[in-house]
Design a protein around this motif. Sequence first.
Motif, PDB file in Angstrom:
ATOM      1  N   GLU A  91      43.939 127.251  91.107  1.00 22.15           N
ATOM      2  CA  GLU A  91      44.259 125.725  90.943  1.00 22.15           C
ATOM      3  C   GLU A  91      45.313 125.833  89.821  1.00 22.15           C
ATOM      4  O   GLU A  91      46.484 125.044  89.690  1.00 22.15           O
ATOM      5  N   TYR A  92      45.043 126.311  88.692  1.00 22.75           N
ATOM      6  CA  TYR A  92      45.930 126.213  87.513  1.00 22.75           C
ATOM      7  C   TYR A  92      47.076 127.312  87.474  1.00 22.75           C
ATOM      8  O   TYR A  92      48.165 126.515  87.463  1.00 22.75           O
TER       9      TYR A  92
ATOM     10  N   ALA B 212      49.346 125.066  89.639  1.00 19.45           N
ATOM     11  CA  ALA B 212      49.881 123.936  88.814  1.00 19.45           C
ATOM     12  C   ALA B 212      50.989 124.430  88.043  1.00 19.45           C
ATOM     13  O   ALA B 212      52.244 123.718  88.212  1.00 19.45           O
TER      14      ALA B 212
ATOM     15  N   SER C 102      45.212 120.429  85.938  1.00 19.70           N
ATOM     16  CA  SER C 102      45.480 121.066  87.089  1.00 19.70           C
ATOM     17  C   SER C 102      45.283 120.036  88.408  1.00 19.70           C
ATOM     18  O   SER C 102      46.328 119.943  89.265  1.00 19.70           O
ATOM     19  N   SER C 103      44.321 119.324  88.139  1.00 18.75           N
ATOM     20  CA  SER C 103      44.399 118.486  89.464  1.00 18.75           C
ATOM     21  C   SER C 103      45.221 117.293  89.261  1.00 18.75           C
ATOM     22  O   SER C 103      45.696 116.876  90.475  1.00 18.75           O
TER      23      SER C 103
ATOM     24  N   VAL D 202      48.326 117.531  88.350  1.00 19.74           N
ATOM     25  CA  VAL D 202      49.661 118.021  88.679  1.00 19.74           C
ATOM     26  C   VAL D 202      49.782 118.384  90.088  1.00 19.74           C
ATOM     27  O   VAL D 202      50.700 118.198  90.696  1.00 19.74           O
ATOM     28  N   LEU D 203      48.512 118.902  90.741  1.00 24.96           N
ATOM     29  CA  LEU D 203      48.641 119.248  92.155  1.00 24.96           C
ATOM     30  C   LEU D 203      48.489 118.034  92.936  1.00 24.96           C
ATOM     31  O   LEU D 203      49.147 117.974  94.109  1.00 24.96           O
TER      32      LEU D 203
ATOM     33  N   GLN E 224      52.314 117.061  92.962  1.00 18.75           N
ATOM     34  CA  GLN E 224      52.986 117.842  94.010  1.00 18.75           C
ATOM     35  C   GLN E 224      52.963 117.458  95.112  1.00 18.75           C
ATOM     36  O   GLN E 224      53.907 117.526  95.916  1.00 18.75           O
TER      37      GLN E 224
ATOM     38  N   ILE F 240      52.695 113.154  84.898  1.00 23.15           N
ATOM     39  CA  ILE F 240      51.183 113.694  84.280  1.00 23.15           C
ATOM     40  C   ILE F 240      50.755 112.774  83.077  1.00 23.15           C
ATOM     41  O   ILE F 240      49.646 112.191  83.225  1.00 23.15           O
TER      42      ILE F 240
END
Length: 441
Positions: A5-6, A9, A103-104, A106-107, A110, A131
Amino acid sequence: MKNTEYDKALAFLSSYNGRTTRRDHGYHHKIMVEVLQLIQVDPAEFTFIQITGSCGKGSTAQFISSILTHHAMDHGLFTGPHLTDYEERFAINGSLIDREEFSSIVLDIQQKLEDYPLKDDVGHMHVMIMIALTYFQKHGIQLVVFENGVGGKTDPSNIFDPMIAVFTEITMDHSHLLGSTIEDIILDKSCIIKPTTKYAICGMNNVQARNYLLKIEHHCETVFRFLYRDYDFITTSSDTTGNTFYFKGLHYFLKNIQIEMLGTHQVQNASNAIAVVEALSECGYSFEKDVIIQALYQAALPCRMEMLEKNGMTFLFDGAHNTLELKTLKESIDSLGLQVSSVMLSISSNKDVEKMMKSIHFEQASYIITPHPFRERNIRQEEIEKSLISVKDIQYFYYPDMKSALKKAFELNQKNQIVLVTGSLYLVGYVKKFVLNEGKE
């Protein structure tokens, strides 16, 4: 959280490194407004302390944040660029964003941008702001200390209406975006002052920039505070342990303030931060003098004249990236009596290589030049060598990768002397991490 996940991101963010942001007719502001609406974040929910300038923005932001943190005042801090990890840019009350939450966010951004019809026009700074404000909104943060990217009008953040606009030192930088004169540059940066801005803290020495802001002062309701006119400082000592100084403003007279950040220019940055605190106190915030002094002493910002000893070598890390910053860095090094044996640096595109090298010229030192860590900001070796023809008495080596360059620095190191790493925060961060990990990335 899975590492993937990271990684996803970071992969998403890296896709923005080579993008050029359209700035004609305020197009980048239109995009900023629309993407914030897309993620349901209203910048009017926040109270901004917005910082622009050519030098000292990051240090000033950290000093302000430290004072707020020591007074238990909830606030968000956005800075840039980062040294090694994106998370360094986003903090609440002195603590960096958690990697999983980063990460959460950013995704999620996206995913929401996928259906945005102008997604190809979204730039790197647009995403950074998305962010930051998402993070602060999620945690109920209202007060935000925000370090601008490039300029004022030129930056997507110019849609903000800051309560306090802060101007640090001004010099010729990013001329390809801001203009070819100091007047052009301060005109662009001064656009962070809005009709609702209560205070403008003008903390620069540059005469042309000061004169322009003095003219603006007569035509708007914002209260202007100028360094040397409304607040001042006296440095009483400066050495390899830090600085001691006095501050006199409209409300505070503070004695024997100590800061551990090296270089007398940090006294100017700390004084600008205190001037911001004075303005905040007039807006209803409450501060204690002893706590302010304690907070300034404990403020830290990595790789701003940071010394590190490792395996018998002494490194001096500093992210100076323009001519004035490099000149100031050299003056600080000379004043402290530090002996530099080699200088490792990278210079990004749109910079004046000749002037930068002359600003950081040490006799007897060897120069190790390596490409900018971001390939999109590289200057070709041929261009660098052409620019160095007029720089006399300089011994330099060019290496196409940082590992080879660092190996050369080790070879050239002399006993009781220093390897200076500078020119780019990204380079400095990479080398510091490499040295601390003893060559393991």
